[in-house]
Motif scaffolding. Structure first.
Motif, short mmCIF file in Angstrom:
data_model
loop_
_atom_site.label_atom_id
_atom_site.label_comp_id
_atom_site.label_asym_id
_atom_site.label_seq_id
_atom_site.Cartn_x
_atom_site.Cartn_y
_atom_site.Cartn_z
N UNK A 151 0.87 -1.18 0.00
CA UNK A 151 0.00 0.00 0.00
C UNK A 151 0.90 1.22 0.00
N UNK A 152 0.63 2.16 -0.91
CA UNK A 152 1.44 3.37 -1.00
C UNK A 152 0.54 4.60 -0.99
N UNK A 153 0.98 5.63 -0.27
CA UNK A 153 0.23 6.89 -0.20
C UNK A 153 1.19 8.06 -0.32
N UNK A 154 0.64 9.18 -0.78
CA UNK A 154 1.42 10.42 -0.88
C UNK A 154 0.55 11.56 -0.38
N UNK A 155 1.17 12.69 -0.04
CA UNK A 155 0.36 13.85 0.35
C UNK A 155 -0.61 14.22 -0.76
N UNK A 156 -1.79 14.69 -0.37
CA UNK A 156 -2.82 15.02 -1.33
C UNK A 156 -2.53 16.26 -2.15
N UNK A 157 -1.61 17.10 -1.71
CA UNK A 157 -1.24 18.28 -2.50
C UNK A 157 0.23 18.60 -2.26
N UNK A 158 0.79 19.31 -3.21
CA UNK A 158 2.23 19.58 -3.17
C UNK A 158 2.63 20.49 -2.04
N UNK A 159 1.70 21.24 -1.47
CA UNK A 159 2.07 22.20 -0.43
C UNK A 159 2.14 21.56 0.94
N UNK A 160 1.62 20.32 1.11
CA UNK A 160 1.63 19.68 2.43
C UNK A 160 2.99 19.04 2.66
N UNK A 161 3.64 19.42 3.72
CA UNK A 161 4.96 18.91 4.04
C UNK A 161 4.94 18.40 5.47
N UNK A 162 4.80 17.09 5.64
CA UNK A 162 4.74 16.48 6.97
C UNK A 162 6.15 16.18 7.45
N UNK A 163 6.62 17.00 8.34
CA UNK A 163 7.97 16.78 8.89
C UNK A 163 7.91 16.12 10.27
N UNK A 164 6.72 15.68 10.67
CA UNK A 164 6.58 15.08 11.99
C UNK A 164 7.23 13.70 12.05
N UNK A 165 7.35 13.03 10.90
CA UNK A 165 7.93 11.70 10.88
C UNK A 165 6.97 10.63 11.39
N UNK A 166 5.72 11.02 11.68
CA UNK A 166 4.75 10.07 12.22
C UNK A 166 4.04 9.28 11.13
N UNK A 167 4.15 9.70 9.92
CA UNK A 167 3.50 8.99 8.83
C UNK A 167 2.01 9.28 8.79
N UNK A 168 1.25 8.30 8.32
CA UNK A 168 -0.18 8.48 8.12
C UNK A 168 -0.91 7.19 8.52
N UNK A 169 -2.16 7.34 8.98
CA UNK A 169 -2.94 6.18 9.41
C UNK A 169 -3.78 5.64 8.27
N UNK A 170 -3.72 4.34 8.09
CA UNK A 170 -4.55 3.66 7.09
C UNK A 170 -5.23 2.47 7.76
N UNK A 171 -6.40 2.13 7.27
CA UNK A 171 -7.10 0.93 7.70
C UNK A 171 -6.99 -0.08 6.58
N UNK A 172 -6.55 -1.29 6.92
CA UNK A 172 -6.35 -2.33 5.92
C UNK A 172 -7.17 -3.56 6.31
N UNK A 173 -7.88 -4.10 5.34
CA UNK A 173 -8.67 -5.31 5.57
C UNK A 173 -8.33 -6.38 4.56
N UNK A 174 -8.39 -7.63 5.03
CA UNK A 174 -8.15 -8.78 4.17
C UNK A 174 -9.36 -9.70 4.28
N UNK A 175 -9.87 -10.14 3.14
CA UNK A 175 -11.00 -11.07 3.11
C UNK A 175 -10.66 -12.19 2.13
N UNK A 176 -11.20 -13.38 2.39
CA UNK A 176 -10.86 -14.55 1.57
C UNK A 176 -12.12 -15.34 1.20
N UNK A 177 -12.01 -16.08 0.08
CA UNK A 177 -13.06 -17.00 -0.36
C UNK A 177 -12.40 -18.01 -1.29
N UNK A 178 -12.94 -19.22 -1.35
CA UNK A 178 -12.42 -20.18 -2.33
C UNK A 178 -12.94 -19.78 -3.71
N UNK A 179 -12.15 -20.08 -4.72
CA UNK A 179 -12.56 -19.71 -6.07
C UNK A 179 -13.86 -20.42 -6.45
N UNK A 180 -14.03 -21.66 -5.96
CA UNK A 180 -15.26 -22.40 -6.25
C UNK A 180 -16.47 -21.72 -5.63
#
Length: 196
Positions: A151-180
């Motif tokens: 998963x890759x993300x970038x700032x939404x606009x060129x003027x945003x400069x996050x120097x906090x070093x804390x990064x960004x929060x994302x929610x990630x989910x994984x779901x599975x099913x058999x192909x059959x």
């Protein structure tokens, strides 16, 4: 002060104010408002619901931090083992001033370079449109294989400069099913970064 100096001073003041107002007016278009956590959560649940409607079963949902890399890129990766005859749906949503650029399942992830390519089996790239709030990719495998969820993300606009070093929060989910149980790969219906 001479009358000529007063006129020159007035013209400079008006010119300076005009340039400032114009710059402020123009920059408002480049400022991307932050995505509230509730909006990101709603988009995430909507997309995970799309997978569940196909028969995918939610395996796990987690909040993760995408640390900053070069060019303020936030990247996250983890190993996801896919069994033979199994299909996996991966969903990610992001909050704050960042936007999702890519999500994929593949052999490796490469973060930190503009236009870098992943060794990916399924990849969604929205870098051309500035990115999205939620991403959903689906993949079915013929053999048991360990893949990397990228998963890759970038700032939404060129003027945003996050120097906090804390990064960004994302929610990630994984779901599975058999192909059959899914009814075949032709039923897969996601893979694009979606905005709101």
């Amino acid at each position: 002060m001479t009358p000529r100096t007063k006129v020159l001073l007035a013209l400079c003041t008006v010119s300076g104010l005009s340039v400032g107002v114009f710059a402020t007016y123009e920059s408002r278009y480049s400022m991307t408002p932050p995505v509230p956590p509730a909006v990101a959560a709603s988009a995430f649940e909507r997309e995970l619901g799309v997978a569940e409607a196909l028969g995918f079963a939610r395996e796990r949902v987690a909040k993760v931090r995408l640390p900053s890399h070069d060019y303020d890129i936030g990247g996250y990766e983890e190993v996801v083992v896919v069994d033979a005859g199994e299909c996996v749906a991966v969903v990610a949503a992001i909050e704050g001033r960042y936007r999702l650029q890519r999500i994929g399942l593949g052999r490796s992830c490469a973060f930190g370079a503009w236009g870098s390519r992943w060794e990916s089996l399924t990849q969604e790239d929205s870098g051309r449109g500035g990115g999205g709030v939620v991403a959903h990719a689906q993949y079915c495998s013929d053999v048991r294989e360990p893949l990397r969820l990228c998963v890759e993300a970038r700032p939404g606009d060129y003027s945003y400069d996050d120097r906090s070093g804390q990064g960004v929060t994302a929610t990630i989910g994984i779901a599975r099913v058999s192909e059959a149980a899914l009814g075949g790969r032709g039923r897969l219906n996601r893979g694009l970064i979606a905005g709101l």
